[in-house]
Structures are given as C-alpha cells and as structure tokens.
Design a protein around this motif. Structure first.
Motif, PDB file in Angstrom:
ATOM      1  N   ASP A 120       0.538  -1.379   0.213  1.00 30.81           N
ATOM      2  CA  ASP A 120       0.082  -0.114  -0.204  1.00 30.81           C
ATOM      3  C   ASP A 120       0.424   1.623   0.185  1.00 30.81           C
ATOM      4  OD1 ASP A 120      -2.304  -2.215  -0.092  1.00 30.81           O
ATOM      5  OD2 ASP A 120      -2.578  -1.231   2.213  1.00 30.81           O
ATOM      6  N   GLY A 121       0.568   2.219  -0.841  1.00 30.55           N
ATOM      7  CA  GLY A 121       1.571   3.398  -1.327  1.00 30.55           C
ATOM      8  C   GLY A 121       2.349   3.278  -2.424  1.00 30.55           C
ATOM      9  N   PHE A 122       2.544   2.366  -2.976  1.00 32.01           N
ATOM     10  CA  PHE A 122       3.437   1.591  -3.923  1.00 32.01           C
ATOM     11  C   PHE A 122       3.530   3.050  -5.083  1.00 32.01           C
ATOM     12  CE2 PHE A 122       5.158  -0.037  -8.023  1.00 32.01           C
ATOM     13  CZ  PHE A 122       6.127  -0.412  -7.595  1.00 32.01           C
ATOM     14  N   LYS A 123       4.323   3.357  -5.755  1.00 31.05           N
ATOM     15  CA  LYS A 123       4.090   3.907  -7.065  1.00 31.05           C
ATOM     16  C   LYS A 123       5.098   3.480  -7.796  1.00 31.05           C
ATOM     17  CE  LYS A 123       5.142   8.443  -5.427  1.00 31.05           C
ATOM     18  NZ  LYS A 123       4.370   9.868  -4.764  1.00 31.05           N
ATOM     19  N   TYR A 124       5.615   4.333  -8.901  1.00 32.21           N
ATOM     20  CA  TYR A 124       6.526   3.887 -10.108  1.00 32.21           C
ATOM     21  C   TYR A 124       6.003   5.197 -10.541  1.00 32.21           C
ATOM     22  CZ  TYR A 124       4.550   0.692 -12.990  1.00 32.21           C
ATOM     23  OH  TYR A 124       4.243   0.249 -13.904  1.00 32.21           O
ATOM     24  N   GLU A 125       7.248   5.974 -11.568  1.00 33.95           N
ATOM     25  CA  GLU A 125       6.379   6.228 -12.911  1.00 33.95           C
ATOM     26  C   GLU A 125       7.525   6.064 -14.097  1.00 33.95           C
ATOM     27  OE1 GLU A 125       6.008  10.259 -12.358  1.00 33.95           O
ATOM     28  OE2 GLU A 125       8.228  11.147 -12.231  1.00 33.95           O
ATOM     29  N   GLN A 126       7.777   6.315 -15.340  1.00 29.44           N
ATOM     30  CA  GLN A 126       8.628   6.005 -16.252  1.00 29.44           C
ATOM     31  C   GLN A 126       9.186   7.629 -16.260  1.00 29.44           C
ATOM     32  OE1 GLN A 126       7.883   4.808 -19.945  1.00 29.44           O
ATOM     33  NE2 GLN A 126       9.283   5.620 -20.965  1.00 29.44           N
ATOM     34  N   CYS A 127      10.406   8.092 -16.168  1.00 30.76           N
ATOM     35  CA  CYS A 127      11.505   9.268 -16.440  1.00 30.76           C
ATOM     36  C   CYS A 127      11.557   9.939 -17.842  1.00 30.76           C
ATOM     37  CB  CYS A 127      12.060   9.292 -16.483  1.00 30.76           C
ATOM     38  SG  CYS A 127      12.341   9.008 -14.153  1.00 30.76           S
ATOM     39  N   PRO A 128      11.045  11.167 -18.614  1.00 26.97           N
ATOM     40  CA  PRO A 128      10.603  11.133 -20.062  1.00 26.97           C
ATOM     41  C   PRO A 128      12.485  11.140 -20.751  1.00 26.97           C
ATOM     42  CG  PRO A 128      10.223  13.060 -18.223  1.00 26.97           C
ATOM     43  CD  PRO A 128      10.727  12.297 -17.666  1.00 26.97           C
ATOM     44  N   SER A 129      13.352  10.923 -19.957  1.00 26.33           N
ATOM     45  CA  SER A 129      15.042  10.302 -20.286  1.00 26.33           C
ATOM     46  C   SER A 129      15.270  10.272 -18.969  1.00 26.33           C
ATOM     47  CB  SER A 129      15.131  11.359 -21.651  1.00 26.33           C
ATOM     48  OG  SER A 129      16.126  12.454 -20.437  1.00 26.33           O
ATOM     49  N   CYS A 130      16.240   9.036 -19.130  1.00 27.48           N
ATOM     50  CA  CYS A 130      17.127   9.080 -18.157  1.00 27.48           C
ATOM     51  C   CYS A 130      17.960   9.781 -17.527  1.00 27.48           C
ATOM     52  CB  CYS A 130      18.077   7.207 -18.306  1.00 27.48           C
ATOM     53  SG  CYS A 130      17.151   5.799 -19.249  1.00 27.48           S
TER      54      CYS A 130
END
Length: 234
Positions: A120-130
């Motif tokens: 619960d509370g985990f999240k992630y996002e892909q970055c525009p670039s490294c």
C-alpha cells in the motif's frame, strides 16, 4: 538440447520447466510460513502472521533490524536462478528467429488478481529520459537510491513505503525481481503455490513458435547464486 528427428515438429506452446528434488514444500511449517495480508499489500501484521513467518520476519538486531517483506520461509527460499534462451538452430544450421522464451502468463490468473499486490502506497513513474530521472526530486516522493533501467533502456523511479526499515522482494532477489514488479513477478507467484511432493517441476516460461524436428543447438543459459541473497541461513 536437440529435437529428435523421428518425433515430428514440436508444436507451441513449448513449455520450459525447472525440476527440484528432495525439497519438501509440503512440510507443514514451511507451507504455513507466509502472511497473506502482507502479500496483498498490507503494511501491518498481526501476531499470528508474525509468528507463522518466524524465523524469517526480521533481519538484524537493535537499530539495524529491518522487516522482511514478504516474510516467511516460502518467499525467502525462492528459486532465483535466471534461465535465458540463447539461440535455436534448425537441422540445417539456420537460426530460428522470433522464438523468445516468454515468461509472462505462467502463473494462475486468479493468483495474480486476488492474492498479490504491491505494498500500500507503492508507486512508480517512467521518466521522460534517463538524464531527467532523479530519485531525489520532491520531498521524499521517491525511495529509490538510483533509477531502475529496464531491458528496453527505459528509466523509472519508484517509491516503497517504510523503505528504510524494510527489505522488499526486489532487494532480496535483485537478479530476478524488478522493483516495478515486486510480488507481482510471476516466477515468484508460481513458487508460492507450493508443491505436494518433494520432487516437483515448476513452469519457467514457454516458446510460442514451432520448432522443427531435428533442430539442434536449442541452447539455454542458467545463472544464479545463493551468495546474492540477503537472507540469513537457517
């Protein structure tokens, strides 16, 4: 490995299993050693579940003590070898293209949907670039020490709650589990469905293309080492 000449073509799906001998997943203490609420995302643990997970509930002592998530004997004895399909050649020596080893769709759909969930509370996002992927951005918004780079070269940042006090699955098995998947990794889910007998096979993946009779050099590579685990031996 070589496909026999006299048995016809191998038709998909061509299943790849690993086989283990003399490992008693049916031992009562072993198959009761997990916390189902924790596997489904809960960050709290009652005394019954904590007792069932002993001795693999915490690592360390005093100020250095961290909680193992997921806890218990089953999760922390995961078969962590990595099996990769390197190449397939037909009987004339030509490479068979577009025949990867697929590692998704190997677990029961009901298990994936109803028994496992990231904390619960985990999240992630892909970055525009490294170059623009910074885990320190925001006020504690991300818990990663460094960004995660997937097999396609895409970069991600992520947040795990109570990360400084918890050892999560991706930290216990860095060779096999990505921080984006965690307990939703299908190899892990397959392992958690315990075997009834001490000699057993578990599905690792499958090939979706037919392999002609007489094909040779069906080559797999298997890597893995217990030294990569951060779990104490018992």
């Amino acid at each position: 490995m070589k496909v026999p000449d006299d048995s016809g073509d191998m038709q998909p799906p061509i299943l790849v299993h690993y086989e283990i001998h003399n490992f008693y997943q049916n031992y009562r203490t072993y198959f009761n050693s997990f916390d189902q609420n924790q596997l489904f995302g809960s960050l709290t643990q009652d005394i019954v579940a904590a007792d069932a997970c002993k001795p693999l509930n915490f690592i360390g002592e005093g100020e250095d003590r961290v909680q193992i998530n997921p806890c218990g004997l089953i999760a922390n004895t995961l078969f962590n070898d990595v099996i990769t399909l390197e190449s397939i050649f037909d009987k004339d020596g030509n490479v068979i293209e577009d025949a990867p080893l697929v590692e998704s769709g190997i677990a029961w759909e009901s298990d994936i949907e109803w028994k496992y969930r990231q904390p619960d509370g985990f999240k992630y996002e892909q970055c525009p670039s490294c170059d623009e992927c910074d885990c320190t951005e925001g006020d504690g918004e991300w818990s990663c020490n460094e960004t995660y780079v997937d097999q396609d070269g895409q970069c991600f940042r992520y947040y795990y709650p109570k990360d400084d006090m918890t050892q999560y699955l991706y930290e216990t098995y860095p060779m096999l589990i990505s921080p984006l998947e965690g307990v939703l990794n299908e190899h892990f889910i397959v392992w958690m469905r315990t075997a009834a007998l001490p000699n057993f096979r578990k599905l690792y993946g499958y090939i979706e293309q037919p392999i002609p009779a007489g094909a040779k050099h069906l080559m797999f590579r298997q890597t893995g080492s217990l030294k990569d685990l951060r779990v104490p031996r018992h």
